[in-house]
Design an enzyme around this catalytic site. Structure first.
Site, short mmCIF file in Angstrom:
data_model
loop_
_atom_site.label_atom_id
_atom_site.label_comp_id
_atom_site.label_asym_id
_atom_site.label_seq_id
_atom_site.Cartn_x
_atom_site.Cartn_y
_atom_site.Cartn_z
CB SER A 1 -0.90 0.03 1.23
OG SER A 1 -1.66 -1.15 1.32
N GLY B 1 -5.35 5.68 10.62
CA GLY B 1 -5.32 4.22 10.71
C GLY B 1 -6.73 3.67 10.83
CB SER B 2 -9.87 4.63 12.26
OG SER B 2 -11.23 4.28 12.09
CG LEU B 3 -8.88 2.82 6.08
CD1 LEU B 3 -9.20 1.64 5.17
CD2 LEU B 3 -7.80 3.68 5.44
CG ASP C 1 -8.47 2.41 -4.27
OD1 ASP C 1 -7.78 2.01 -3.32
OD2 ASP C 1 -8.53 1.82 -5.36
CG LEU D 1 -5.81 -5.14 -5.86
CD1 LEU D 1 -4.48 -5.86 -5.97
CD2 LEU D 1 -6.97 -6.10 -6.11
CB SER E 1 -31.32 22.00 20.19
OG SER E 1 -32.50 21.93 19.44
CD GLU F 1 -24.56 14.02 13.55
OE1 GLU F 1 -24.30 13.23 12.62
OE2 GLU F 1 -25.67 14.57 13.68
NE ARG G 1 -37.01 19.40 24.97
CZ ARG G 1 -38.18 19.65 25.58
NH1 ARG G 1 -38.36 19.24 26.82
NH2 ARG G 1 -39.13 20.30 24.95
#
Lengths: 612, 612
Positions: free
Chosen positions: A36, A119-121, A151, A183, A338, A359, A466
């Site tokens: 990669s 590292g967290s895509l 990709d 890939l 809010s 978010e 609230r």
């Protein structure tokens, strides 16, 4: 010109060096993602040699460009790049993934040139949007943000939040480089090498797009040049590449993801051997970062007995803080009327960022802005902060300083029903490394805690209500992270509450008093860190504790109290929401859950009775 | 034809009735979202009268179409529609948002016609993709899935995961109806009324698109007819509408979100007054749902002392289960060779769903498939399940039966570093209402627990390990949800462990024995529900407890143990990961965190010493 004219031959050689070093680092580690890395080596060689403007000797220079590897698993390439730039040496390169090394499996900011952990895509690009927003609207500097994307991660929805926000905000200082090596880990992506499909999607999202051969240094040079000239919108360079490029055994082969090459020496030979090229990286340009004007402002305060919603106190305190401090900024997920961050928006429109119903992009945007030293407060319903939980998790690894405000906590919101009720937020945010979790019961507490959050390191979360609650904390009283307050004196039993349940607990204590039971109510507005001293005193002096929270039983206030008393335990009865609520009035729902005054009094009475 | 020919006048009247009833229901409740209902009233009138094929008297008929309100806040419209279909009566309509009513603020499956809970934006469409996938690939029935989406939620990344998966899977049985009323809660959306921009994006994502006036019943009719004819790809109807349509005081006005109308009687008059139209909804078509063939298969088992990764046991057990039961299906987030769900894919390719790097769509897809009674197991790295936390939260409100498998738990993964380490997953999933949290320490446990999960109601989560552990549980031993096992006998101190720390705890107990300390090791493979009986026995008989987990200290095993013992407490020392890990070998990282055998032995020793 601070850098040489483009020399394609040098760049091709540099690309090969980056490949060789990626292979070497992964081989030394015995793990990693060399293939990669190899697909994007030419893209990064040309970037480093002539386009990136970054003084590696001064990583804190505010004028520096930013380079974010959204495909963080290409860390061997990133570290090889640092070596070519002279930021690290070859010996350090070979410490990759070893105990104590700064070169972790995926990049983190233990390296001074690394803005954030990836590292967290699907997170690097949304964070890059945040840095680019800071460049345009806060720092007002010409630095550019370059983001290398895989990709495979184009399938993550968060990427599309980022694409939309980048064009909506006309971020022409942002360049996404999409390494289309086709890939993934186990198979071809949904789009494969159909560059035009990627491109059409991005154009529809308002981006300028360029489709190139990602191994042709002249096409790459032209694309970067084009991106640098483009104004009014961000540019995406969609580059056709081959995973494992340059080594036949792995090039464009399935099953070669995330592992070192079987024959690294042969691969290095095939790549032309080791090289020791170094790049004189271009200097950054521009002047001093912009500073916003400040003025005097008192934190808001309220008289005892007033009825005020803590979410309103959040908005008012944040607005005052914004007047005092030019570095404070606010983001909101299109619910600012809010959460009451609208007050900040009205007072400080230049420092308010509307993140719409996105978010993940909101949290990533805040992470990106704090990279540049800004002090973000991001708000939405606490229930919807869970949408960005992976982003908050990663923000902790990024050592980010973030402040989150989650409104509409618990069943006390009433009629809107469970989808809008945060009932797991305390558990989720307590389990973030180094986090701070606050849940004030009244407006004066909320205002003081908001001010404390501005200087707090790590990720702090304030949970607001609230509905209105009675102001019980004198404005002059010291409210601090890690503190608590006694809302009712007593020594037969202690009731530990937070937020809306404090009101109920005090009412319960008053009812218990008339039954001859003296109950101490502790308003535990700081859940992490918790006031262990006050809890130990309560345990010693009262002998038993009832905890009560508008939250599921797991991971919230009750568990935090149990943890604080783990070494010197007393019986604890945990009151919490145990059945799925529906829609009804707040009072009805608090009663259904047994966390209203009557439920608390009954539990306290039973506990006292058992001990007699 | 089971339904009348289109009558535009009737449909226009029906649209007005839906508006009036939305106004009435919200007025009766004193809250709600009438204006967001009014924009989509004509769209839903035409759908109900001639296109939706749903037998409201038989909500469980497998042939029924599915109608999902992704914009769940338009619940007044949804309930008005149920009334027009004769599913509920007018008296029930006016119970909206009241205590005990089935008509909650946002729809939930307490209503038999409601597949799933919505109200967290951007979830209905990804779930609809799951239902449509079930229709095509599992049930193989011609039912259609109609999904009403808001335009604000188009900013949620999860929508784009859904758009991509729907076209990739050629879901021509899915129709997204986008109610482009332009106005969010506080302002105009990023796209506004630019229908062509929405359309271009969707076309680029492979959808057939139609841009219409969402208040023209003839244009709507033509669009639905077109969608019903379209094959090979899903259709999006992009409808220009006005929020609050039909009532001047609110029509296309900002500041009118999420509140009842000020003058409901005047509004009803302006809309032409109350009506009592009822619709003969079309009957569903098609035959029996498909069933997959089953066969005999033994659950895998291993010999004592074998070294096996629990993630491999997951894959093997799931594959055997898939042979035994035709209703078991698997989804994976493009890491099936890591989670080992690839074994299921190879054995049962028709029941495997590749969800690529789109964890939100993976969970939503599973939720959608279980709507139709399928038994989904969804797997990825446990760290990346956090990406879909809001989807899991909502799945609990949907009363969904989901099985999640999170691999690569904790620092024990080693070199990949913290971005890939789940360290908050136990806390997060414990705090899901009605959840089950399992963390087997060996392969035989894992296999049996996987089988138990198939019949488990609610959301169950199994946490598996990257590395191999020693098989200590005999294949013949009963392993059950809510159970535990004693891995080492002793009565001076109890060590409660799970997953990788069981191995370390046993080693610690052996070391302690040679120091004259008799330690009981409890393998607490079921964290929620937890084996309170075994823990109480340990507390009574050992007097003190060490808990040890490869997880942050908050909300995990330690907190679960403290909770179980809250009424009869003993001193507990919680060992967990307290500093941010880097990359190193598993052994080094376990030692760094103090959760290896040496750390456990030291803690147990100290605890025993203090008690002497």
């Amino acid at each position: 010109m601070s850098y040489r004219d483009p020399d394609p031959k040098f760049r091709r050689e540099l690309g090969q060096q980056l490949r060789v070093d990626s292979v070497r680092a992964s081989a030394a580690a015995g793990s990693g993602h060399p293939t990669s890395s190899m697909s994007a080596a030419d893209l990064m060689a040309v970037l480093l040699d002539g386009h990136l403007r970054l003084d590696f000797s001064k990583p804190d220079d505010p004028r520096n460009d930013h380079l974010i590897f959204s495909k963080g698993h290409a860390s061997p390439l990133y570290y090889s790049l640092l070596k070519a730039a002279g930021a690290i040496d070859d010996a350090e390169l070979l410490t990759f993934r070893k105990h104590g090394s700064r070169l972790e499996g995926h990049p983190t900011p233990v390296l001074p040139w690394t803005d954030v952990a990836t590292g967290s895509l699907g997170q690097g690009l949304p964070i890059a949007v945040g840095v680019a927003l800071a460049g345009k609207r806060l720092d007002r500097l010409p630095y550019r943000v370059w983001c290398l994307c895989g990709d495979s991660e184009m399938a993550e929805g968060s990427m599309w939040e980022a694409f939309e926000h980048a064009s909506f905000n006309e971020l022409d200082n942002l360049v996404a480089i999409i390494d289309v090596n086709r890939l993934g880990q186990t198979r071809e992506t949904m789009v494969g090498w159909n560059l035009e499909r990627h491109s059409a999607r991005l154009r529809a999202f308002g981006w300028h797009t360029l489709e190139i051969d990602g191994h042709d240094v002249e096409e790459i040079e032209a694309a970067y040049g084009d991106a640098e000239q483009k104004t009014g919108c961000p540019t995406a360079i969609i580059a056709r590449t081959k995973k494992g490029k340059g080594v036949k055994a792995v090039e464009d082969q399935p099953g070669k993801h995330g592992k070192p090459l079987d024959e690294p020496e042969e691969a290095i030979a095939e790549l032309g051997g080791e090289r020791d090229l170094s790049v004189q990286v271009a200097e950054p340009e521009g002047g001093e970062p912009h500073h916003f004007e400040t003025g005097a402002a008192e934190l808001p305060s309220w008289d005892l007995g007033e009825q005020v919603a803590t979410r309103l106190a959040y908005g008012e305190a944040l607005t005052a803080l914004g007047t005092r401090r030019g570095d404070v900024i606010a983001l909101d997920g299109e619910v600012s009327n809010s959460t009451h961050s609208e007050l900040f928006r009205e007072a400080h429109p230049d420092r308010y960022f509307e993140m719409f119903i996105a978010e993940q992009q909101m949290i990533a945007g805040a992470v990106g802005m704090q990279v540049r030293g800004w002090v973000p407060f991001a708000s939405t319903f606490a229930a919807f902060l869970t949408r960005a939980y992976d982003f908050v998790r990663m923000a902790a690894i990024s050592r980010a300083n973030l402040r989150l405000s989650g409104s509409h906590a618990g069943v006390s919101i009433g009629e809107d029903g469970p989808s809008q009720m945060a009932l797991e937020d305390i558990a989720a945010f307590r389990a973030i490394h180094g986090s701070t979790v606050l849940h004030p019961s009244d407006a004066n507490q909320a205002a003081q805690l908001v001010a404390e959050m501005a200087d707090r390191e790590g990720i702090s979360f304030i949970r607001t209500l609230r509905g209105k609650t009675t102001v019980r904390t004198p404005a002059s009283e010291d409210v601090r992270i890690g503190g608590s307050r006694v809302a009712h004196e007593g020594d037969d039993v202690a009731i530990v509450a937070c937020g809306v349940t404090v009101e109920e607990a005090v009412e319960a204590a008053e009812a218990l008093a008339s039954d001859g039971i003296s109950a101490r109510v502790i308003d535990c507005y700081s859940i992490k860190p918790i006031d262990a001293e006050a809890l130990h005193a309560a345990a010693r002096e009262c002998g038993a504790i009832v905890t009560v929270e508008d939250h599921w039983p797991e991971g919230g206030l009750g568990d935090a109290v149990l943890e604080a008393l783990a070494d010197a335990p007393v019986p604890v009865r945990k009151l919490a929401v145990r059945e799925m609520p529906g829609s009804a009035t707040p009072d009805e729902l608090l009663a259904d859950a047994g966390i209203d005054a009557a439920g608390i009094a009954a539990a306290a009475q039973a506990l006292v009775r058992e001990r007699v």
